[in-house]
Scaffold this active site. Structure first.
Site, short mmCIF file in Angstrom:
data_model
loop_
_atom_site.label_atom_id
_atom_site.label_comp_id
_atom_site.label_asym_id
_atom_site.label_seq_id
_atom_site.Cartn_x
_atom_site.Cartn_y
_atom_site.Cartn_z
N LYS A 153 2.49 -5.36 -2.86
CA LYS A 153 2.49 -6.75 -2.39
C LYS A 153 3.39 -7.53 -3.34
O LYS A 153 3.06 -8.63 -3.79
CB LYS A 153 1.05 -7.29 -2.37
CG LYS A 153 0.87 -8.59 -1.63
CD LYS A 153 1.17 -8.51 -0.15
CE LYS A 153 1.35 -9.90 0.42
NZ LYS A 153 1.86 -9.89 1.80
N ASP B 15 -8.86 0.41 -1.45
CA ASP B 15 -10.26 0.28 -1.04
C ASP B 15 -10.31 -0.15 0.43
O ASP B 15 -11.03 0.43 1.26
CB ASP B 15 -10.91 -0.78 -1.95
CG ASP B 15 -12.42 -0.84 -1.81
OD1 ASP B 15 -12.99 0.00 -1.09
OD2 ASP B 15 -13.03 -1.73 -2.44
N TYR C 252 -9.79 -4.41 -10.08
CA TYR C 252 -11.16 -4.11 -10.47
C TYR C 252 -11.27 -3.78 -11.96
O TYR C 252 -12.14 -3.04 -12.39
CB TYR C 252 -11.73 -2.94 -9.65
CG TYR C 252 -11.79 -3.17 -8.15
CD1 TYR C 252 -11.51 -4.41 -7.58
CD2 TYR C 252 -12.14 -2.14 -7.29
CE1 TYR C 252 -11.56 -4.62 -6.21
CE2 TYR C 252 -12.20 -2.33 -5.91
CZ TYR C 252 -11.89 -3.56 -5.38
OH TYR C 252 -11.96 -3.75 -4.01
N ASP D 100 -11.07 2.26 4.24
CA ASP D 100 -12.07 1.99 5.28
C ASP D 100 -11.38 1.96 6.65
O ASP D 100 -11.93 2.45 7.64
CB ASP D 100 -12.79 0.65 5.04
CG ASP D 100 -14.14 0.85 4.34
OD1 ASP D 100 -14.21 1.75 3.46
OD2 ASP D 100 -15.10 0.13 4.65
N ASP E 15 0.11 -5.53 3.94
CA ASP E 15 -0.19 -6.08 5.26
C ASP E 15 0.54 -5.28 6.34
O ASP E 15 -0.02 -4.92 7.38
CB ASP E 15 0.13 -7.58 5.34
CG ASP E 15 1.42 -7.96 4.60
OD1 ASP E 15 1.90 -7.15 3.80
OD2 ASP E 15 1.95 -9.06 4.84
#
Ligand code: ATP
Length: 352
Positions: A187, A244, A136, A248, A220
């Protein structure tokens, strides 16, 4: 008497409802405590304001905010403004403008709340999100618009300074928790430059925190671990995008998006930090009086801790837990209580 200046930015959708509830609870706490007062100034910056004035934050707006001890933020997002415009021009303008690089997101199943997980009681995590760069960072562009060769790029930016400071923050936080465990989310198998550097710097910083246990997990794989072995996770540090998404998931596993809080911190305190519920404007329930205010109350707990009012923070967290434990829950948690009822119950509990 300790006096704190709070900038309230209720924003869009259910933002004004939950921020009003949060301020009510904070006022009750200040009365109960007697040792501090909160001076609150409201800022009307929202999507309606944008539609009227052509901008979310007026000229000199950030300079005005700078004088405050903390920012109490509701939500931004509107059907009338594209999401990438509202997010960048209000929320990200503040987090980036004030270099609030550490985004802290605790997750726990509160008493009386049902997790969709059988092992929900084992959830006790803090997700530390890098909040200033990564995916971002705002680097990218569009070219050849409308042509078959149209191109869009979105470049993730990782700097040594940015990566090192968030890892240090996460280690320091993990050190303060009983289990002292920190999981590096990465990752770096597929993303072999920035993410490999992200991992390397983590293990360099780890040498300064020998008392903190570490492990490394691909983003993942960590989703499966959050669901299957929640008890093995304590603090997680992840990039802007990864955290982010993970937060959630953490909120949903803890019962609802309506309870999850977050703090956007400038740990060096050069600028005010910003406190907000994780959820967005939730237009489907705006104006109905049923928004869950618990995320905002828990957010207020984080704000009080940051301001240096640990006793009030503890009292508020205790009141929240007493109220959820007594089954005073909004519909998102399977209850029938309205925002005002939950707020009143928490205020009464504070007064006890
Ligand atoms: P935005 O675009 O601003 O992120 P959104 O509606 O797409 O808004 P959220 O606001 O995060 O996303 O909400 C997702 C769903 O979760 C909503 O439709 C709403 O039903 C539920 N929800 C979110 N926050 C709350 C809350 N505080 N109380 C009750 N339900 C909530």
């Amino acid at each position: 008497m300790r006096e704190y200046k709070i900038a309230a930015i209720p924003g869009d959708g259910i933002g004004p409802e939950v921020i009003a509830a949060g301020l009510e609870v904070l006022a009750a706490l200040a009365v109960r405590d007697g040792g501090f007062t909160l001076q609150v100034e409201h800022f009307p910056w929202s999507s309606d304001y944008y539609l009227q004035h052509g901008r979310y934050i007026p000229d000199g707006g950030l300079d005005r905010l700078r004088a405050f001890d903390a920012i109490f933020f509701g939500a931004v997002g509107s059907r009338s403004v594209p999401d990438h415009v509202s997010l960048w021009e209000l929320r990200l303008a503040i987090t980036q403008g004030f270099d609030q690089y550490a985004n802290v997101r605790p997750a726990r199943v509160l008493p009386g709340v049902k997790s969709p997980l059988a092992k929900g009681a084992d959830i006790d995590w803090v997700i530390v999100r890098e909040n200033s760069e990564g995916e971002y960072a705002g680097h990218g562009g569009r070219a050849h618009r409308g042509l078959p060769i149209e191109t869009g790029t979105e470049t993730a930016v990782f700097t040594r300074a940015g990566v090192e400071r968030i890892h240090r923050f996460a280690f320091a936080l993990a050190r303060k928790r009983p289990r002292k465990r920190l999981t590096l989310v990465t990752k770096s198998n597929a993303l072999r430059f920035g993410m490999v550097m992200w991992d390397e710097i983590f293990f360099e910083v780890a040498r300064d925190y020998p008392d903190v246990g570490t492990d490394r997990e691909l983003v993942d794989a960590v989703t499966a671990r959050m669901v299957g072995q929640p008890q093995t996770l304590d603090v997680l540090v992840a990039t802007n995008l990864h955290a982010d998404i993970l937060s959630d998931l953490a909120a949903a596993l803890s019962g609802s998006l309506g309870i999850a809080p977050t703090a956007n911190l400038d740990p060096e305190r050069r600028f005010p930090s910003m406190f907000e519920p994780i959820h967005g404007s939730a237009f489907d329930i705006a104006g109905k009086g049923i928004a869950n205010p618990i995320a905002t109350f828990w957010t207020a707990v984080l704000m009080l801790e940051h301001l240096g009012e640990p006793a009030a923070a503890e009292r508020l967290m205790g009141a929240i837990e007493a109220v959820t434990g007594a089954g005073v829950l909004t519909p998102d948690l399977g209850g029938v209580a309205r925002t005002a009822q939950v707020t009143r119950a928490v205020c009464e509990q504070i007064g006890r």
